[in-house]
Design a protein around this motif. Structure first.
Motif, PDB file in Angstrom:
ATOM      1  N   LEU A   1       0.828  -1.202   0.000  1.00  0.00           N
ATOM      2  CA  LEU A   1       0.000   0.000   0.000  1.00  0.00           C
ATOM      3  C   LEU A   1       0.865   1.255   0.000  1.00  0.00           C
ATOM      4  CD1 LEU A   1      -2.846   1.195   0.122  1.00  0.00           C
ATOM      5  CD2 LEU A   1      -2.735   1.029   2.619  1.00  0.00           C
ATOM      6  N   LEU A   2       1.896   1.287   0.844  1.00  0.00           N
ATOM      7  CA  LEU A   2       2.808   2.430   0.849  1.00  0.00           C
ATOM      8  C   LEU A   2       3.609   2.508  -0.448  1.00  0.00           C
ATOM      9  CD1 LEU A   2       4.303   2.528   4.470  1.00  0.00           C
ATOM     10  CD2 LEU A   2       2.996   4.340   3.344  1.00  0.00           C
ATOM     11  N   ALA A   3       4.003   1.351  -0.968  1.00  0.00           N
ATOM     12  CA  ALA A   3       4.796   1.336  -2.203  1.00  0.00           C
ATOM     13  C   ALA A   3       4.012   1.888  -3.374  1.00  0.00           C
ATOM     14  CB  ALA A   3       5.265  -0.090  -2.504  1.00  0.00           C
ATOM     15  N   ILE A   4       2.712   1.625  -3.397  1.00  0.00           N
ATOM     16  CA  ILE A   4       1.902   2.091  -4.521  1.00  0.00           C
ATOM     17  C   ILE A   4       1.538   3.565  -4.359  1.00  0.00           C
ATOM     18  CG2 ILE A   4      -0.446   1.624  -3.675  1.00  0.00           C
ATOM     19  CD1 ILE A   4      -0.986   0.276  -6.354  1.00  0.00           C
ATOM     20  N   THR A   5       1.488   4.053  -3.112  1.00  0.00           N
ATOM     21  CA  THR A   5       1.138   5.451  -2.860  1.00  0.00           C
ATOM     22  C   THR A   5       2.354   6.356  -2.985  1.00  0.00           C
ATOM     23  OG1 THR A   5      -0.556   4.694  -1.312  1.00  0.00           O
ATOM     24  CG2 THR A   5       0.043   7.020  -1.226  1.00  0.00           C
ATOM     25  N   LEU A   6       3.488   5.905  -2.489  1.00  0.00           N
ATOM     26  CA  LEU A   6       4.716   6.700  -2.521  1.00  0.00           C
ATOM     27  C   LEU A   6       5.734   6.003  -3.418  1.00  0.00           C
ATOM     28  CD1 LEU A   6       4.578   7.440   1.272  1.00  0.00           C
ATOM     29  CD2 LEU A   6       4.357   9.157  -0.511  1.00  0.00           C
TER      30      LEU A   6
ATOM     31  N   LEU B   1      -4.133  -8.668  -2.589  1.00  0.00           N
ATOM     32  CA  LEU B   1      -4.085  -9.142  -3.970  1.00  0.00           C
ATOM     33  C   LEU B   1      -4.291  -7.997  -4.958  1.00  0.00           C
ATOM     34  CD1 LEU B   1      -6.096 -12.479  -3.600  1.00  0.00           C
ATOM     35  CD2 LEU B   1      -3.625 -12.224  -3.933  1.00  0.00           C
ATOM     36  N   LEU B   2      -5.258  -7.128  -4.670  1.00  0.00           N
ATOM     37  CA  LEU B   2      -5.516  -5.996  -5.572  1.00  0.00           C
ATOM     38  C   LEU B   2      -4.328  -5.040  -5.619  1.00  0.00           C
ATOM     39  CD1 LEU B   2      -9.252  -5.219  -4.678  1.00  0.00           C
ATOM     40  CD2 LEU B   2      -8.388  -6.327  -6.743  1.00  0.00           C
ATOM     41  N   THR B   3      -3.750  -4.761  -4.449  1.00  0.00           N
ATOM     42  CA  THR B   3      -2.613  -3.844  -4.391  1.00  0.00           C
ATOM     43  C   THR B   3      -1.390  -4.450  -5.072  1.00  0.00           C
ATOM     44  OG1 THR B   3      -3.459  -3.034  -2.274  1.00  0.00           O
ATOM     45  CG2 THR B   3      -1.211  -2.436  -2.849  1.00  0.00           C
ATOM     46  N   GLY B   4      -1.157  -5.750  -4.856  1.00  0.00           N
ATOM     47  CA  GLY B   4      -0.044  -6.420  -5.509  1.00  0.00           C
ATOM     48  C   GLY B   4      -0.169  -6.394  -7.021  1.00  0.00           C
ATOM     49  N   LEU B   5      -1.364  -6.634  -7.535  1.00  0.00           N
ATOM     50  CA  LEU B   5      -1.600  -6.585  -8.983  1.00  0.00           C
ATOM     51  C   LEU B   5      -1.329  -5.185  -9.531  1.00  0.00           C
ATOM     52  CD1 LEU B   5      -4.844  -8.753  -9.208  1.00  0.00           C
ATOM     53  CD2 LEU B   5      -2.613  -9.325 -10.194  1.00  0.00           C
TER      54      LEU B   5
END
Length: 255
Positions: A36-41, A243-247
């Motif tokens: 979640l942090l990786a996708i946001t920042l 799963l959604l965030t990983g995708l």
């Protein structure tokens, strides 16, 4: 670093969630908070920021679960965890050096999230071990090594630890107390490595310091929930988000 209200809100959520998850649900935090942090920042900031927060949650948990752990499980797993962290260092260094136009580290976190999220979902839907599992010393060392290795790359080694401990049918308090000790030594072993790789730096440490009080609040909430609610629904909702965030992370790196 976080600059927009959305980014700051995600950091706050992950800090609070770190405490809730660690004390209430035996450390499911990494499997969601890291992607979640990786996708946001970005992935580097996510890994660096989360390590002090995870350590803070471990230390706060000692207050609530002191000596409520399984010594045999610790004797088997902890040495393997430290060895796994050392094995993960050259891989982390390799990924670090590959960082460029493509978010390689983010993609790696996404792939790990999808892999272990899928396995967690399978285990949640089909409990294949109805009787207590009696592990050997070899089982513990293997589980610990895998925990340390994956944790170094994505703070998601707790999935391995849970796969190892859950079949042993420990009570909820002993389960969380045992994972607290395992995670503390694993996270502590990562500190010099993260400094060497530049993941721990003044920026990540400053943002971690801002959010440590939220981790403390989260551990109190998690301890309350641990003694009052089932973790099944929590874990299944968590896995869907993972799963959604990983995708999304993998798709972003691919594009």
């Amino acid at each position: 670093m976080p600059t927009t209200p959305t980014e700051i809100a995600v950091v706050i959520f992950c800090a609070l969630f770190a405490g809730i998850s660690k004390s209430g649900f035996a450390g499911s935090v990494g499997i969601l908070a890291t992607p979640l942090l990786a996708i946001t920042l970005n992935a580097r900031f996510a890994l660096g920021l989360l390590l002090p927060l995870l350590l803070a949650a471990d230390i706060f948990n000692f207050y609530h679960f002191w000596k409520q752990w399984s010594r045999p499980a610790l004797q088997m797993v902890v040495p393997g965890c430290i060895f796994g962290v050392l094995l993960g260092w050259p891989v982390l260094n390799f990924i670090n050096r590959l960082e460029g136009s493509k978010d390689i580290m983010g993609a790696a976190i996404g792939i790990i999230a999808i892999t272990f999220g899928s396995f967690r979902l399978y285990r949640e839907l089909k409990d294949t071990t109805p009787t207590p599992f009696r592990p050997t010393k070899g089982h513990g060392i293997i589980a610990g090594t895998a925990t340390g290795f994956i944790s170094t790359l994505a703070h998601q080694g707790g999935v391995i630890t849970q796969m190892y401990l859950l079949p042993q049918k420990l009570d909820a308090t002993t389960f969380v107390g045992t994972t607290t000790v395992i995670y503390f030594f694993t996270n502590f072993a990562k500190v010099p490595i993260f400094f060497a790789e530049g993941l721990l730096n003044p920026d990540t440490l400053r943002w971690a310091a801002y959010n440590i009080p939220l981790v403390f609040i989260g551990t109190a909430i998690g301890t309350y929930l641990n003694r009052r609610i089932s973790s099944k629904l929590f874990n299944r909702i968590l896995i869907v988000f993972v799963l959604l965030t990983g995708l999304k992370l993998v798709a972003r790196a691919w594009n």
